[in-house]
Design an enzyme around this catalytic site. Sequence first.
Site, PDB file in Angstrom:
ATOM      1  N   GLY A 203     -13.899 -47.735  -1.060  1.00 45.14           N
ATOM      2  CA  GLY A 203     -15.096 -48.739  -0.843  1.00 45.14           C
ATOM      3  C   GLY A 203     -15.096 -49.314   0.460  1.00 45.14           C
ATOM      4  O   GLY A 203     -14.613 -48.650   1.330  1.00 45.14           O
ATOM      5  N   GLU A 227     -13.862 -23.150  17.044  1.00 44.18           N
ATOM      6  CA  GLU A 227     -13.293 -22.108  16.513  1.00 44.18           C
ATOM      7  C   GLU A 227     -14.253 -21.175  15.505  1.00 44.18           C
ATOM      8  O   GLU A 227     -13.821 -20.493  14.562  1.00 44.18           O
ATOM      9  CB  GLU A 227     -11.757 -22.057  15.871  1.00 44.18           C
ATOM     10  CG  GLU A 227     -11.136 -21.027  15.715  1.00 44.18           C
ATOM     11  CD  GLU A 227      -9.848 -20.875  16.751  1.00 44.18           C
ATOM     12  OE1 GLU A 227     -10.010 -21.617  17.754  1.00 44.18           O
ATOM     13  OE2 GLU A 227      -9.412 -19.923  16.934  1.00 44.18           O
ATOM     14  N   GLY A 228     -15.631 -21.435  15.714  1.00 40.45           N
ATOM     15  CA  GLY A 228     -16.632 -20.670  14.969  1.00 40.45           C
ATOM     16  C   GLY A 228     -16.954 -21.882  13.982  1.00 40.45           C
ATOM     17  O   GLY A 228     -16.331 -22.556  13.197  1.00 40.45           O
ATOM     18  N   THR A 229     -18.408 -22.231  14.024  1.00 39.35           N
ATOM     19  CA  THR A 229     -18.835 -23.020  12.987  1.00 39.35           C
ATOM     20  C   THR A 229     -18.806 -22.582  11.473  1.00 39.35           C
ATOM     21  O   THR A 229     -18.424 -21.456  11.262  1.00 39.35           O
ATOM     22  CB  THR A 229     -20.102 -23.551  13.181  1.00 39.35           C
ATOM     23  OG1 THR A 229     -21.086 -22.473  13.036  1.00 39.35           O
ATOM     24  CG2 THR A 229     -20.264 -24.050  14.770  1.00 39.35           C
TER      25      THR A 229
HETATM   26  C1  LIG Z   1     -14.417 -30.763  20.425  1.00 42.94           C
HETATM   27  C2  LIG Z   1     -14.723 -29.281  20.670  1.00 42.94           C
HETATM   28  C3  LIG Z   1     -13.743 -28.611  21.177  1.00 42.94           C
HETATM   29  C4  LIG Z   1     -14.043 -27.420  21.460  1.00 42.94           C
HETATM   30  N1  LIG Z   1     -12.912 -26.514  21.895  1.00 42.94           N
HETATM   31  C5  LIG Z   1     -13.545 -25.268  22.300  1.00 42.94           C
HETATM   32  C6  LIG Z   1     -12.182 -24.421  23.011  1.00 42.94           C
HETATM   33  O1  LIG Z   1     -11.223 -24.788  23.166  1.00 42.94           O
HETATM   34  N2  LIG Z   1     -12.435 -23.291  23.381  1.00 42.94           N
HETATM   35  C7  LIG Z   1     -13.696 -22.660  23.118  1.00 42.94           C
HETATM   36  O2  LIG Z   1     -14.148 -21.561  23.325  1.00 42.94           O
HETATM   37  N3  LIG Z   1     -14.903 -23.302  22.394  1.00 42.94           N
HETATM   38  C8  LIG Z   1     -14.519 -24.706  22.093  1.00 42.94           C
HETATM   39  N4  LIG Z   1     -15.634 -25.273  21.607  1.00 42.94           N
HETATM   40  C9  LIG Z   1     -16.872 -24.619  21.421  1.00 42.94           C
HETATM   41  C10 LIG Z   1     -17.111 -24.428  19.981  1.00 42.94           C
HETATM   42  O3  LIG Z   1     -16.156 -23.349  19.481  1.00 42.94           O
HETATM   43  C11 LIG Z   1     -18.709 -24.068  19.930  1.00 42.94           C
HETATM   44  O4  LIG Z   1     -19.372 -25.264  20.282  1.00 42.94           O
HETATM   45  C12 LIG Z   1     -19.049 -23.637  18.573  1.00 42.94           C
HETATM   46  O5  LIG Z   1     -18.197 -22.499  17.961  1.00 42.94           O
HETATM   47  C13 LIG Z   1     -20.467 -23.625  18.434  1.00 42.94           C
HETATM   48  O6  LIG Z   1     -20.855 -22.687  19.075  1.00 42.94           O
HETATM   49  P1  LIG Z   1     -22.183 -23.108  19.835  1.00 42.94           P
HETATM   50  O7  LIG Z   1     -21.865 -24.457  20.530  1.00 42.94           O
HETATM   51  O8  LIG Z   1     -22.568 -21.937  20.800  1.00 42.94           O
HETATM   52  O9  LIG Z   1     -23.282 -23.556  18.935  1.00 42.94           O
HETATM   53  P2  LIG Z   1     -24.905 -22.822  18.605  1.00 42.94           P
HETATM   54  O10 LIG Z   1     -24.690 -21.379  18.776  1.00 42.94           O
HETATM   55  O11 LIG Z   1     -25.516 -23.238  19.536  1.00 42.94           O
HETATM   56  O12 LIG Z   1     -25.084 -23.334  17.369  1.00 42.94           O
HETATM   57  C14 LIG Z   1     -25.812 -24.516  17.164  1.00 42.94           C
HETATM   58  C15 LIG Z   1     -25.807 -24.773  15.711  1.00 42.94           C
HETATM   59  O13 LIG Z   1     -26.492 -23.758  14.795  1.00 42.94           O
HETATM   60  C16 LIG Z   1     -25.916 -23.147  13.850  1.00 42.94           C
HETATM   61  N5  LIG Z   1     -26.140 -21.847  13.754  1.00 42.94           N
HETATM   62  C17 LIG Z   1     -26.088 -20.973  14.745  1.00 42.94           C
HETATM   63  N6  LIG Z   1     -26.838 -19.512  14.122  1.00 42.94           N
HETATM   64  C18 LIG Z   1     -26.875 -19.854  12.885  1.00 42.94           C
HETATM   65  C19 LIG Z   1     -27.084 -18.992  11.921  1.00 42.94           C
HETATM   66  N7  LIG Z   1     -27.234 -17.631  12.022  1.00 42.94           N
HETATM   67  N8  LIG Z   1     -27.200 -19.399  10.620  1.00 42.94           N
HETATM   68  C20 LIG Z   1     -26.815 -20.993  10.382  1.00 42.94           C
HETATM   69  N9  LIG Z   1     -26.619 -21.899  11.244  1.00 42.94           N
HETATM   70  C21 LIG Z   1     -26.468 -21.185  12.623  1.00 42.94           C
HETATM   71  C22 LIG Z   1     -24.213 -23.162  14.331  1.00 42.94           C
HETATM   72  O14 LIG Z   1     -23.419 -23.219  13.206  1.00 42.94           O
HETATM   73  C23 LIG Z   1     -24.373 -24.708  14.701  1.00 42.94           C
HETATM   74  O15 LIG Z   1     -24.212 -25.648  13.821  1.00 42.94           O
HETATM   75  C24 LIG Z   1     -15.359 -26.622  21.328  1.00 42.94           C
HETATM   76  C25 LIG Z   1     -16.296 -27.612  20.768  1.00 42.94           C
HETATM   77  C26 LIG Z   1     -15.972 -28.782  20.514  1.00 42.94           C
HETATM   78  C27 LIG Z   1     -17.011 -29.857  19.986  1.00 42.94           C
END
Ligand SMILES: Cc1cc2nc3c(=O)[nH]c(=O)nc-3n(C[C@H](O)[C@H](O)[C@H](O)COP(=O)(O)OP(=O)(O)OC[C@H]3O[C@@H](n4cnc5c(N)ncnc54)[C@H](O)[C@@H]3O)c2cc1C
Length: 279
Positions: A203, A227-229
């Site tokens: 709450g 590490e990949g969304t």
């Molecule tokens: C605090 C923090 C620490 C990090 N540490 C590291 C690190 O140590 N080393 C490293 O290499 N990276 C690191 N990252 C980067 C992180 O791994 C990436 O930001 C993350 O994997 C997303 O990749 P992007 O930024 O290219 O997103 P984008 O590709 O720009 O995507 C943006 C959004 O769109 C969504 N999306 C994209 N394509 C699709 C699809 N086909 N279907 C549905 N949804 C989609 C994604 O899921 C995301 O939500 C870090 C990020 C943060 C915020």
Amino acid sequence: RGLLGHVADALANLQVVVATVEPDLGHRGQASFVVTKDNPGLRLGKKESKIGIRASQTAEIVLEDCRVPGDQLLGGEEKLQKKIERGRSGKSSGSSGALATFEITRPTVGASALGIAQAAYEWTLEHLAGRSENGKPLLQEQRIQQVLADVATEIEAARLLVWRAAWMGRNGVPMTGGQGSMSKLKGGDVAMWATTALMDLVGPEAQSMDCPLEKWFRDAKIYQIFEGTAEIQRLVVARLQATEYAERLQYAQQVAQDNSSATPAAEKKPAKESAPAAA
Ligand SMILES: Cc1cc2nc3c(=O)[nH]c(=O)nc-3n(C[C@H](O)[C@H](O)[C@H](O)COP(=O)(O)OP(=O)(O)OC[C@H]3O[C@@H](n4cnc5c(N)ncnc54)[C@H](O)[C@@H]3O)c2cc1C
């Protein structure tokens, strides 16, 4: 050269940088390099101010004319050349090295997310234990029990996925079904969902900065991003599952075919019972 945004633990003594060496080959033209902190071509960029995991410094890393000695190429020159040749010939080199590495590192990220969910769950149990509503202990309220049961069940499901993937990684069993990604996906989603559900249970008090749930809630979010969304984990799992299923099917067909050709003709049963001869 390049700008790496959002690098967790950017102050580490060394970074593994996945860089493109042959742009026209896509992921087959990538190589992994160990880059040390003292490399003159590496510097820290903007430091991020984050909502969660604030004890871990996250910053940009800027690479400018960053030269890396050959012995810091992971896997070595010969392996890279073979990979490039395979890429040029159009032959599949299997999955990308970086993607295969992620499959092994993701269980540890899932385990970390799991720790957040577990901490939030245990804190909530202790918090509710001494409280009552209209004279009835909160832990005996069915609406509370149902949420706690769901949280406990989801945590256990995530834990088993993490344990399985960690066991596979440790024992060199290839995670061809995306088991590493599954464990991280589930761990991250459970941490985010459980901290939200537990805050709802506690709450208004849970909104206070004095309540540890708000910290775990903030910490949980990143596990659906780095590490990949979570969205990308789903794509990885779906693709690996489809490939693995097709391979299993092909194997089963092969076994059936081999068994059929190994069985003597006299022992073979007719596909259908033949009609009785006319009297
Ligand atoms: C605090 C923090 C620490 C990090 N540490 C590291 C690190 O140590 N080393 C490293 O290499 N990276 C690191 N990252 C980067 C992180 O791994 C990436 O930001 C993350 O994997 C997303 O990749 P992007 O930024 O290219 O997103 P984008 O590709 O720009 O995507 C943006 C959004 O769109 C969504 N999306 C994209 N394509 C699709 C699809 N086909 N279907 C549905 N949804 C989609 C994604 O899921 C995301 O939500 C870090 C990020 C943060 C915020």
